[in-house]
Design an enzyme around this catalytic site. Sequence first.
Site, PDB file in Angstrom:
ATOM      1  N   GLY A  14     -14.202  34.221 -15.831  1.00  0.00           N
ATOM      2  CA  GLY A  14     -12.287  34.231 -14.978  1.00  0.00           C
ATOM      3  C   GLY A  14     -11.662  33.543 -16.409  1.00  0.00           C
ATOM      4  O   GLY A  14     -10.677  33.746 -15.701  1.00  0.00           O
ATOM      5  N   TYR A 165     -14.295  31.389   1.441  1.00  0.00           N
ATOM      6  CA  TYR A 165     -14.183  30.262   0.146  1.00  0.00           C
ATOM      7  C   TYR A 165     -14.098  29.149   0.494  1.00  0.00           C
ATOM      8  O   TYR A 165     -14.688  28.676  -0.771  1.00  0.00           O
ATOM      9  CB  TYR A 165     -12.525  30.776  -0.199  1.00  0.00           C
ATOM     10  CG  TYR A 165     -11.609  30.177  -1.403  1.00  0.00           C
ATOM     11  CD1 TYR A 165     -12.099  30.874  -2.746  1.00  0.00           C
ATOM     12  CD2 TYR A 165     -11.654  29.717  -0.983  1.00  0.00           C
ATOM     13  CE1 TYR A 165     -11.185  30.062  -3.482  1.00  0.00           C
ATOM     14  CE2 TYR A 165     -10.691  28.529  -2.300  1.00  0.00           C
ATOM     15  CZ  TYR A 165     -10.448  29.259  -3.330  1.00  0.00           C
ATOM     16  OH  TYR A 165     -10.424  28.325  -4.812  1.00  0.00           O
TER      17      TYR A 165
END
Length: 259
Positions: A14, A165
């Site tokens: 990321g 999430y």
Amino acid sequence: MDLGITDRVALVTGASSGIGEACAVALAVEGCLVVGTDISKDGLERLEARDPRRFRSVVADLADPEGPARAVARTVEHFGGIDILVCAGGVFGTARGGVFTAEAGSAASEISPDDWNHTLNVNLRGSFLAAQAAIPIMAKKHWGRVILISSVSGQMGGFGAGADYAASKAALGGMARSMALTAGPSGITVNCVNPGMIESPMLLNNHDTSSTDRVAGQAAMRRLGQREEVAAMVTVLASEQAAYVTGTHLDINGGYYFG
């Protein structure tokens, strides 16, 4: 203070933006050789442009079962090994929950099986597969650091995100503890970092400024966190000074949540 990680090899997932990019830069400042990976080349060029000798980039999709191991293998090809793994790659999901539920109106029932699988595959399985590939290489040197970027959402049940999430981030905490037990005898630490509301593209792309400012105002520090503040603590966990710190959760939320 010398953190003792000069010329250590780090892989950051990321890394094209946000907390991941900040972690990659912070580790390089401390002397690490850094490979940044993300789903596309966009953003990774910024890392390589800073110092082509110190940075490399690898395009890898964490949702692809082969992607994380490929990123680890490319890291070894570039720099001859891997000493530090920072799993910062992730997706927010489409549902909303927690403190923003009333405003967004989304609920767990709105998460489709495909949405659930994608979020868990990227956030949880992707981190697991990266660590699974990296730890045996670290064990050969009897030295390693694995740092999982979780979230206050995993502690509070959403904090603006949906159940997919929150579940993925909560699970990272259990994974860190389990891996810490099994990797510890090989000289490898595994820790979990729980950022709160950090001023980053993920936050700003998913919530309006007035909402984030209002919620941030309820934290002890009365502000949003900065991604560099998270990266600084990640760098400490990657250092020689944190050699006896493993299986822990480090909360970086400005005093919004005391777990």
